[in-house]
Design a protein around this motif. Structure first.
Motif, PDB file in Angstrom:
ATOM      1  N   ARG A  27       0.832  -1.200   0.000  1.00  0.00           N
ATOM      2  CA  ARG A  27       0.000   0.000   0.000  1.00  0.00           C
ATOM      3  C   ARG A  27       0.869   1.254   0.000  1.00  0.00           C
ATOM      4  O   ARG A  27       0.654   2.181  -0.782  1.00  0.00           O
ATOM      5  N   LYS A  30       2.671   1.710  -3.384  1.00  0.00           N
ATOM      6  CA  LYS A  30       1.766   2.232  -4.418  1.00  0.00           C
ATOM      7  C   LYS A  30       1.535   3.726  -4.229  1.00  0.00           C
ATOM      8  O   LYS A  30       1.563   4.496  -5.192  1.00  0.00           O
ATOM      9  N   CYS A  31       1.322   4.139  -2.968  1.00  0.00           N
ATOM     10  CA  CYS A  31       1.086   5.564  -2.695  1.00  0.00           C
ATOM     11  C   CYS A  31       2.296   6.407  -3.089  1.00  0.00           C
ATOM     12  O   CYS A  31       2.159   7.474  -3.697  1.00  0.00           O
ATOM     13  N   MET A  34       2.600   6.528  -6.942  1.00  0.00           N
ATOM     14  CA  MET A  34       1.578   7.412  -7.514  1.00  0.00           C
ATOM     15  C   MET A  34       1.917   8.872  -7.244  1.00  0.00           C
ATOM     16  O   MET A  34       1.700   9.733  -8.093  1.00  0.00           O
ATOM     17  N   LYS A  40      -3.357   9.780 -10.396  1.00  0.00           N
ATOM     18  CA  LYS A  40      -4.528   9.912  -9.534  1.00  0.00           C
ATOM     19  C   LYS A  40      -5.153   8.541  -9.328  1.00  0.00           C
ATOM     20  O   LYS A  40      -5.293   7.767 -10.268  1.00  0.00           O
ATOM     21  N   ALA A  41      -5.545   8.265  -8.098  1.00  0.00           N
ATOM     22  CA  ALA A  41      -6.136   6.970  -7.763  1.00  0.00           C
ATOM     23  C   ALA A  41      -7.468   6.768  -8.483  1.00  0.00           C
ATOM     24  O   ALA A  41      -7.893   5.636  -8.693  1.00  0.00           O
ATOM     25  N   VAL A  45      -5.336   1.874 -11.279  1.00  0.00           N
ATOM     26  CA  VAL A  45      -4.877   1.054 -10.174  1.00  0.00           C
ATOM     27  C   VAL A  45      -3.513   0.523 -10.588  1.00  0.00           C
ATOM     28  O   VAL A  45      -3.294   0.197 -11.752  1.00  0.00           O
ATOM     29  N   ASP A  60      -2.482  -5.774  -0.016  1.00  0.00           N
ATOM     30  CA  ASP A  60      -1.942  -4.450   0.286  1.00  0.00           C
ATOM     31  C   ASP A  60      -1.043  -4.445   1.516  1.00  0.00           C
ATOM     32  O   ASP A  60      -0.242  -3.540   1.697  1.00  0.00           O
ATOM     33  N   ARG A  74       0.021  -0.049 -15.028  1.00  0.00           N
ATOM     34  CA  ARG A  74      -1.110   0.819 -14.760  1.00  0.00           C
ATOM     35  C   ARG A  74      -2.348   0.168 -15.362  1.00  0.00           C
ATOM     36  O   ARG A  74      -2.408  -0.063 -16.565  1.00  0.00           O
ATOM     37  N   VAL A  77      -9.252   1.985 -14.131  1.00  0.00           N
ATOM     38  CA  VAL A  77     -10.206   1.657 -13.077  1.00  0.00           C
ATOM     39  C   VAL A  77     -11.316   0.764 -13.602  1.00  0.00           C
ATOM     40  O   VAL A  77     -11.742  -0.171 -12.944  1.00  0.00           O
TER      41      VAL A  77
END
Length: 165
Positions: A27, A30-31, A34, A40-41, A45, A60, A74, A77
């Protein structure tokens, strides 16, 4: 400072995410990716897999050790639309319960085909046969062209003969 090397599947160069400690959660990784890539989330994903073993990290809370290399894909969504062209690539089995192999599917190649390919590779016959086939496919060289016939050559020869007399 510890680091994880990451690259997007379509890129050639690795980038680095630094953190404190021996590992980073999926998690957090990924943050940070990004944030660095200004993604942008809401749009996509991130799918992250180990670069060496090709296993996909799905949990995660999975911990990724420092100095690891990962491949980032990438995913929109809404998901990916299926195409008529499908290819099955065999990947390695997962190491732990927190990941799964990419492209896991029923056997896409028979054991006999695999054994034949391995034997050809070991003996080098597959390579030799391909080279021989390529050499046979090449067209023969063109025949040598006849000497050029110049209409003025006969006139010049006759003039030289006249001068020599």
């Amino acid at each position: 400072m510890s680091a994880v090397h990451y690259k997007f599947f379509s890129k050639l160069k690795y980038d680095i995410v630094t953190f404190d400690g021996l590992h980073i959660s999926l998690r957090d990784l990924k943050c940070r990716i990004m944030g660095r890539e200004k993604l942008k989330a809401a749009n996509c994903v991130l799918q992250i897999s180990n670069a060496q073993t090709e296993e996909e990290y799905t949990d995660d809370n999975a911990l990724i050790p420092k100095n690891s290399s990962v491949i980032v894909r990438r995913i929109p969504v809404g998901g990916v639309k299926a195409t008529s062209k499908t290819s099955v690539r065999s990947r390695t089995k997962p190491v732990s319960g927190t990941s799964k192999a990419i492209g896991d599917s029923p056997a896409s190649i028979s054991v006999a085909q695999l054994t034949k390919a391995v034997n050809n590779f070991k003996s080098g016959t597959g390579y030799r046969k391909r080279i021989q086939q390529q050499q046979r496919r090449q067209p023969p060289p063109p025949p040598p062209s006849p000497p050029l016939q110049c209409p003025y050559l006969s006139v010049l020869k006759s003039q030289i003969d006249l001068l020599g007399e």
